[in-house]
Design a protein around this motif. Structure first.
Motif: not given
Length: 284
Positions: A141-153, A156-169
């Motif tokens: 996060x301190x490097x200004x990077x982001x997280x890329x997620x390869x999800x399927x169908x 997306x819904x299953x990971x939504x809470x975790x995605x919102x909690x990451x506090x970064x792009x």
């Protein structure tokens, strides 16, 4: 020498604007120099940096984001070698784990890496423990990077809470690889649209060839809806060389979808040039 000829004789009809970016592509090997991971679920044909550069020259693409694929695991050397071969035009997305040293992260940043990727596709081994994702996110996060997620169908819904909690792009690959049979009103796609209400979340309008058969126009309603939802946070990419796809793909046909996704020139400029320059720090 690797084969640098076009992958097909079709050259397409759409001419992209200058400095257009292929925001999702891969380099594979060569395996005798950059071996594939022992834990890989597939062994690709070698497609080194010279082949990728020839493709981009054919399509008229001036920039690219090289995404680490699971067949190389957390050994990012092939991707980094390609980045260093053309640091003005290339940026990268790495795969890391708890064993990746901080010094290596700094070296990767210097080479042009701007994100880390996690794969949650079951056929490719499924995702890591979410604690691993959170720890990795905290480290970059301190490097200004982001997280890329390869999800399927439904992932997306299953990971939504975790995605919102990451506090970064966060960037979602390939339109979330939603089931096209469910249409734009399907649960997974509606969740993807809902996630885009968060201004930290981006999505790639790539992967049409993984959703529907050629000529891929059945994927247009999904791509258009995502562009309308977040015109400043959509990216486009070829996914070359299309790992684990049984049917050959001509990337020029995928590029020809762009004016159908984004008929207005200003939207095409965002999709192909401006958004990638913003997220990946390309110069003017």
């Amino acid at each position: 020498m690797p084969d640098q000829q076009p992958v097909s004789p079709h050259w397409g009809v759409f001419v992209p604007p200058g400095l257009s970016c292929d925001a999702h592509c891969h380099v594979f090997g060569p395996g005798d120099r950059f071996p594939y991971a022992e834990s890989r679920r597939y062994t690709p044909e070698d497609k080194p940096k010279e082949v990728l550069a020839a493709l981009h020259a054919r399509l008229g693409l001036g920039r690219a984001v090289l995404v680490q694929a699971s067949c190389h695991g957390t050994d990012n050397r092939a991707m980094l070698d390609a980045l260093r071969s053309d640091p003005t035009r290339y940026r990268g997305v790495a795969m890391i784990d708890d064993e990746t040293p901080d010094a290596t992260l700094a070296e990767m940043h210097e080479a042009g890496v701007r994100g880390i990727r996690f794969n949650f596709i079951k056929a490719l081994g499924g995702g890591p423990d979410l604690a691993v994702v959170r720890r990795a996110a905290d480290r970059v996060r301190g490097l200004g990077w982001h997280v890329v997620l390869h999800l399927q169908g439904d992932g997306v819904a299953e990971m939504a809470p975790a995605i919102r909690a990451l506090r970064m792009p966060v960037v979602i690959d390939h339109m979330g690889r939603v089931d096209p049979e469910q249409g734009v009103e399907g649960r997974a796609f509606r969740m993807l649209l809902a996630l885009l209400e968060d201004e930290r979340i981006w999505v790639k309008l790539s992967g049409a060839e993984r959703m529907v058969p050629a000529p891929f126009t059945a994927a247009l309603p999904f791509a258009r809806a995502l562009l309308r939802a977040a015109p400043d946070r959509v990216l486009w990419g070829t996914d070359f060389p299309h790992p684990n796809l049984a049917v050959p793909v001509d990337e020029a046909e995928l590029l020809d979808l762009v004016p159908l996704i984004a008929p207005r020139p200003e939207d095409r400029q965002r999709l192909l040039v401006t958004n990638a320059a913003t997220l990946y720090g390309f110069g003017d």
